[in-house]
Design an enzyme around this catalytic site. Structure first.
Site, mmCIF file in Angstrom:
data_model
loop_
_atom_site.group_PDB
_atom_site.id
_atom_site.type_symbol
_atom_site.label_atom_id
_atom_site.label_comp_id
_atom_site.label_asym_id
_atom_site.label_seq_id
_atom_site.Cartn_x
_atom_site.Cartn_y
_atom_site.Cartn_z
ATOM 1 N N GLU A 131 -5.801 3.291 3.843
ATOM 2 C CA GLU A 131 -6.273 3.908 5.086
ATOM 3 C C GLU A 131 -7.753 4.281 5.018
ATOM 4 O O GLU A 131 -8.389 4.464 6.050
ATOM 5 C CB GLU A 131 -5.438 5.152 5.419
ATOM 6 C CG GLU A 131 -3.973 4.878 5.714
ATOM 7 C CD GLU A 131 -3.734 4.076 6.981
ATOM 8 O OE1 GLU A 131 -4.707 3.833 7.720
ATOM 9 O OE2 GLU A 131 -2.578 3.684 7.221
ATOM 10 N N ASP B 125 0.848 -1.190 0.000
ATOM 11 C CA ASP B 125 0.000 0.000 0.000
ATOM 12 C C ASP B 125 0.886 1.243 0.000
ATOM 13 O O ASP B 125 2.016 1.213 0.487
ATOM 14 C CB ASP B 125 -0.981 -0.003 1.172
ATOM 15 C CG ASP B 125 -0.402 -0.592 2.445
ATOM 16 O OD1 ASP B 125 0.836 -0.780 2.521
ATOM 17 O OD2 ASP B 125 -1.172 -0.880 3.374
#
Length: 414
Positions: free
Chosen positions: A144, A74
């Protein structure tokens, strides 16, 4: 060059990590990071596709017959003001998805994840004799927000690229660098974040009889919500309900017209999750009705992460390789964690097993026992803290090597 067994790691990766740390980006806004990733993968001979799921990057490298292994990192950061004192600390501010100006910090370590996967890509691209099959490298935005993995899947990840036979990945965590930890089965909690708006009737602070006070309504709701976990969920189940934000009014002598709560639910079991969600709905509406609210409250989803489930057989295969490399004493089971991740979406959508582990990233000298009972785990900065920053070494070397070894384990030479 830094070496670990037969894996040679470019020391320039440390400078790349510092650069990514200095230039964090939020959510789907990871344009600079994605550009760096695409350029590096292209220079290594990967077929590169950008803009997958808005700003995701996919690198594909075929190396003869064999299975397909998806390795994921990520890329996004957090709206946190960094307070590490590092000479490469972030000073970035940006506009978030709500139009607010916020500081930005890689307080969760996604810059390290990105650097490690780029390092592994370099090792594997330069040593194709050590593996056979197809590498599918996925660099994901908006983890997130709990939205990036699904966005990439919805954008045709598995129709435009091969479906993987296994999904592999790692997340840096605040335990000793040089160690790896993973838990089979439900490993990381599902998470539901909700926004609750309670509508009352505003009035002057001197005339409460003319109001329906949403602050009192909110206070009663907050207290009652705590009983969902303490009185409705079996003691053997694991779940958390946190009210993280309460906002109402702007003046001491004015009773406002509404109040807003933001709350988060963590759970591992689908039935438990649904019971909690039903309980929240019942309590919020019940307290509003009891207060005589002039209209129904609203409950809206902010974000949702599914439970991350490590396939026990797949995870053990990966961990056995790590134990043979690092030593069995360096590979731990941390138990199920309450943190949340969306990496499991890649595995579920592909019908592939997930093997996902934690990478130690904290200075080992701060620990005594070095295992999951170490008292230092309660005091060292954790992910999402403004003070959190992994030590670059040996974290970077171990992180690159772990991804390379995992890939070779699942893509052995023909």
């Amino acid at each position: 060059m830094l070496a670990h067994d037969d894996i040679t790691i470019d020391p320039a990766l440390a400078d790349l990590y510092r650069d990514l740390h200095r230039h964090p980006e939020l959510g789907f806004q990871v344009h600079r990071t994605a550009g760096i990733v695409a350029d590096r993968l292209g220079s290594l001979g990967f077929d590169v596709t950008t803009g997958v799921g808005q700003t995701g990057v996919v690198g594909l490298l075929r190396n003869g017959p064999g299975p397909v292994a998806l390795l994921r990192a990520d890329m996004d950061a957090l709206p946190v003001k960094e307070d590490t004192g590092l000479d490469y600390a972030s000073t970035v501010t940006t506009t978030d998805q709500d139009g607010k100006t916020v500081p930005v910090d890689h307080a969760c370590g996604h810059d390290l994840h990105t650097t490690c996967l780029l390092g592994a890509a370099e090792v594997l691209a330069h040593d194709t004799a050590s593996w056979s099959g197809t590498l599918l490298l996925v660099f994901q935005p908006a983890e997130e927000l709990g939205a990036g993995a699904q966005a990439m899947v919805d954008d045709g990840l598995y129709t435009r690229f091969p479906k993987p036979d296994v999904v592999l990945g790692q997340h840096v965590a605040p335990f000793p660098a040089g160690k790896i930890a993973a838990h089979p089965g439900p490993a990381y909690a599902g998470s539901d974040s909700l926004r609750v708006r309670l509508v009352g009737k505003g009035a002057h602070g001197s005339m409460p009889q003319a109001s329906i006070d949403p602050i009192v309504m909110a206070a009663a709701t907050v207290l009652r919500l705590q009983t969902v976990i303490s009185r409705e969920i079996p003691s053997t189940a694991t779940a958390v309900l946190t009210v993280g934000s309460v906002h109402a009014g702007d003046a001491a002598n004015v009773i406002p017209g509404d109040a807003e709560l933001q709350l988060n639910i963590r759970s591992y079991d689908t039935d438990v999750r649904q019971h909690i969600l039903d309980g929240v709905d019942r309590i919020v509406r019940g307290e509003a009705a009891t207060a005589g609210a002039p209209q129904e409250p609203t409950i809206t989803e902010i974000e949702r992460f599914p439970v991350v489930v490590n396939d026990p057989v797949a995870l053990q295969k990966t961990l056995d390789a790590f134990a043979a490399w690092l030593g069995a004493d360096k590979v731990m089971d941390p138990g199920a964690g309450a943190g949340s991740e969306d990496v499991g979406i890649f595995a579920t959508a592909a019908g592939a097993p997930l093997s996902y582990w934690l990478l130690g990233g904290t200075d080992p000298s701060l620990f005594t026992t070095g295992d999951m009972t170490d008292p230092a785990l309660r005091t060292v900065p954790s992910n999402h803290s403004p003070h959190y920053a992994p030590v670059i070494e040996p974290t970077l070397t171990i992180g690159v090597s772990a991804l390379v070894i995992a890939a070779r384990t699942w893509l052995p030479p023909a």
